[in-house]
Design an enzyme around this catalytic site. Structure first.
Site, PDB file in Angstrom:
ATOM      1  N   GLU A 285     -11.628  30.540  10.305  1.00  0.00           N
ATOM      2  CA  GLU A 285     -12.980  31.105  10.167  1.00  0.00           C
ATOM      3  C   GLU A 285     -14.029  29.985  10.153  1.00  0.00           C
ATOM      4  O   GLU A 285     -15.081  30.095  10.795  1.00  0.00           O
ATOM      5  CB  GLU A 285     -13.022  31.883   8.850  1.00  0.00           C
ATOM      6  CG  GLU A 285     -14.034  33.002   8.823  1.00  0.00           C
ATOM      7  CD  GLU A 285     -14.020  33.702   7.445  1.00  0.00           C
ATOM      8  OE1 GLU A 285     -13.038  33.562   6.688  1.00  0.00           O
ATOM      9  OE2 GLU A 285     -15.011  34.379   7.164  1.00  0.00           O
ATOM     10  N   GLU A 370      -8.684  40.904 -10.608  1.00  0.00           N
ATOM     11  CA  GLU A 370      -8.643  40.863  -9.138  1.00  0.00           C
ATOM     12  C   GLU A 370      -7.525  41.761  -8.598  1.00  0.00           C
ATOM     13  O   GLU A 370      -7.730  42.532  -7.654  1.00  0.00           O
ATOM     14  CB  GLU A 370      -8.419  39.420  -8.657  1.00  0.00           C
ATOM     15  CG  GLU A 370      -8.439  39.301  -7.128  1.00  0.00           C
ATOM     16  CD  GLU A 370      -8.078  37.899  -6.640  1.00  0.00           C
ATOM     17  OE1 GLU A 370      -7.139  37.286  -7.181  1.00  0.00           O
ATOM     18  OE2 GLU A 370      -8.728  37.426  -5.697  1.00  0.00           O
ATOM     19  N   CYS A 512      -8.833  25.316 -11.203  1.00  0.00           N
ATOM     20  CA  CYS A 512      -7.815  26.141 -11.871  1.00  0.00           C
ATOM     21  C   CYS A 512      -7.057  25.406 -12.968  1.00  0.00           C
ATOM     22  O   CYS A 512      -6.531  26.038 -13.876  1.00  0.00           O
ATOM     23  CB  CYS A 512      -6.815  26.667 -10.860  1.00  0.00           C
ATOM     24  SG  CYS A 512      -7.567  27.856  -9.776  1.00  0.00           S
TER      25      CYS A 512
END
Ligand code: HC1
Ligand code: SF4
Length: 579
Positions: A285, A370, A512
């Site tokens: 992308e 999520e 994270c």
């Protein structure tokens, strides 16, 4: 500089230093409850509210709260004489009298700072009668607020307002009814909360804890009609050992896999595999947008923003609804894993979607929310059924009486367990964009990278920028961790003044490795730095370090998905965002 004496030790400090910090410099630790400093970021919670840190300043009538009292030239301070200890004990008894007594069944038992102080101060009885039950529990998809346990230290408020700039929590009410809560005491689920979990990572008591799905997983593991598989996020392996007394930064990848096998999971897989897959999709992308931009397309959306962090996704959906077409549409690695597991892998082993249970072990609290989002379900069946945190996994291993420290190392299973060094560095701030650069560079230029590490993308500065040379095309990369820093970069995008082609954003300070579900780091930057180093060392020891060279990923495209960005890849691996 000024000089003062603390517990008979002379110490020199800069003018303006608090007594608490001067004492630390002198090697004297003063207990606190409300004071908190996050990883040398210059933001300090010091409401001076709990009064546990009081000290005696000779010549003064009243004891002084050391976290908000400036040290002065010539001061003579006693931090633990009888007068001070009596005052601390009285304050502590008052706080405890106003706190529920359900320590045995509290989610924070064993790690509660109030409980530790009660032990340290030998509290055996309470002469005061307080109010212990005033509030209802508020349960959201990720977080439980048990506000009867709030001691008004306001650390959560600092994290939510000053670091994350979300503003979901603030002080409400007066007297016994005082608490930190969302505006109008609405449920967290109805507030702008992103579920980043940074509030609960600093809460000293059980007032803020994660929703625990361990019992659901135990039920699934005991059901012989179910095949239960597990994926482990990159950052978990760099911190899980801390829960078993190992030094921060000790990698426990192989022991973690062995423990999960002993717990009874049918297959132990790795989120690093789907991190590699994310790079294939997100990198494609990025290249598509860049090529369109180079060919003069003025409608192309640049910079592209990474989209694997669910706290960050929640944040931009709430705060930047006008920019929903800017982030990459690639799902997070957690969700890509679930989508591939419940199609490609389920077919391979001949198990139906409803009989395959997918569990994730994450350093993150927002991952619980999520995996429950409607976009990630097929006919009501979630792609990822349950997500538990690093802390919950440690508790599960202890509950099963597994001797973690003496476990041998095991390897992940195939085919969703094979990963590259690029997959593992997702766990550090800057890692996702570095992994993307490794692949995008080679695909764009057709040349091999001479050095796979992009050192200029690494570090712990809250906002970083770097230029990366793509064979003549100079890419401007931005990196932010912590949502307050993300907001600054997003405001530039909104104003049309952003200089970047691509920006990586992670909601938690450090990325994270500092996630809300990791072992408590108590604001110590040294712990985050060691975890980051462990992640980079795992990358270094991998034979394959670029996502597009992962043999299992190549096979997945050949056998199932076709090309990156194909119609099938789009329907399984991409998503959309909602205001
Ligand atoms: Fe993360 Fe990610 S890196 S978001 O921080 O993209 O949680 O570790 O698993 O999904 O891979 C978290 C970590 C994690 C995803 C990956
Ligand atoms: Fe604020 Fe994050 Fe806590 Fe939500 S989870 S209240 S956004 S700090």
């Amino acid at each position: 500089m000024i000089e003062l004496t603390i517990d008979k030790k002379k110490v020199q400090v800069e003018e303006g230093t608090t007594i608490l910090k001067a004492a630390r410099k002198a090697g004297v630790e003063i207990p606190t409850l409300c004071h908190f400093e996050l990883c040398d970021m210059g933001i300090e919670n010091k409401p001076g509210g709990c009064r546990i840190c009081v000290v005696e300043v000779e010549g003064r009538k009243n004891l002084a709260p050391s976290c908000i009292t400036e040290a002065q030239e010539g001061m003579v301070i006693n931090t633990h004489n009888i007068r001070v200890l009596n005052a601390r004990t009285t304050v502590l008894k008052l706080i405890i009298s106003d706190h529920p007594f359900d320590c045995l069944v509290c989610a924070k038992s064993g790690q509660c700072e109030l409980q530790s102080l009660a032990t340290q101060f030998n509290i055996r009885s309470l002469p005061y009668e307080g109010e212990q039950s005033r509030y209802r529990k508020d349960t959201s998809p990720s977080i439980i607020r048990d506000i009867d346990k709030c001691i008004m230290c306001r650390r959560c408020e600092m994290m939510c307002n000053d670091i994350q700039t979300v503003g979901a929590l603030s002080a409400v009410n007066r007297g016994f009814m005082s608490a930190v809560a969302p505006a109008f005491e609405m449920n967290l689920e109805d507030s702008p909360c992103t579920y980043c979990g940074q509030c609960l990572s600093v809460c000293p008591t059980g007032a803020l804890t994660e929703v625990d799905h361990t019992n659901d997983i135990i039920r699934a593991l005991s059901d012989s009609s179910k095949t239960v598989i597990v994926q482990t996020a990159p950052a978990v392996r760099a911190a899980l050992g801390e829960e078993f007394g190992l030094k921060p930064g000790t990698l426990v990848t192989g022991k973690m896999v062995s423990a999960l096998k002993e717990l009874g999971f049918d297959y132990v897989f790795d989120t690093d595999f789907s991190a590699d897959l994310t790079i294939m999709e997100e990198g494609t992308e990025l290249l598509q947008r860049l090529k369109a931009f180079m060919s003069g397309d003025t409608n192309v959306r640049l910079p592209i923003l990474t989209s694997c962090c669910p706290g960050w996704v929640n944040f931009f959906e709430h705060n930047f609804p006008d920019l929903l077409d800017v982030p990459s549409t690639a799902k997070s690695p957690q969700q890509m894993f679930g989508a591939i597991a419940k199609t490609y892998f389920a077919d391979k082993i001949g198990v139906s979607r409803k009989d395959l249970i997918v569990v994730s072990i994450m350093p993150c609290i927002a991952k619980k929310y999520e995996c429950q989002r409607d976009e990630f379900k097929v006919d009501g069946n979630q792609d990822v059924d349950y997500s538990i945190s690093t802390r919950e996994l440690a508790a599960f291993i202890k509950e099963a009486n597994i001797d973690f420290l003496n476990l041998p190392d095991s390897d992940f299973d195939d085919p969703l367990g094979e990963s590259t060094g690029a997959g593992v560095i997702f766990g550090n701030t800057g890692g996702v964009i570095e992994a993307a650069c490794r692949t995008a560079y080679e695909l764009y230029t057709g040349k091999k990278l001479e050095k796979v590490e992009f050192d200029n993308l690494r570090g712990m500065e809250g906002i970083r920028s770097a230029k990366v040379d793509f064979g003549g095309l100079e890419l401007n990369i931005g990196i932010a961790h912590g949502l307050g820093n993300a907001r600054k970069l997003l405001n530039e995008v909104r104003a049309g003044t952003s200089k970047y082609h691509a920006i990586e954003i992670m909601a938690c300070p450090g990325g994270c490795i500092g996630g809300g579900g990791q072992p408590y780091h108590h604001g110590k930057s040294e712990i985050l730095n060691r975890r980051a180093a462990a992640i980079y060392s795992e990358d270094k020891r991998k034979i394959i370090r670029k996502s597009h060279e992962n043999p299992s990923i190549i096979k997945l495209y050949n056998e199932f998905l076709g090309e990156p960005g194909s119609h099938k890849a789009h329907s399984l691996l991409h998503t959309e965002y909602f205001p």
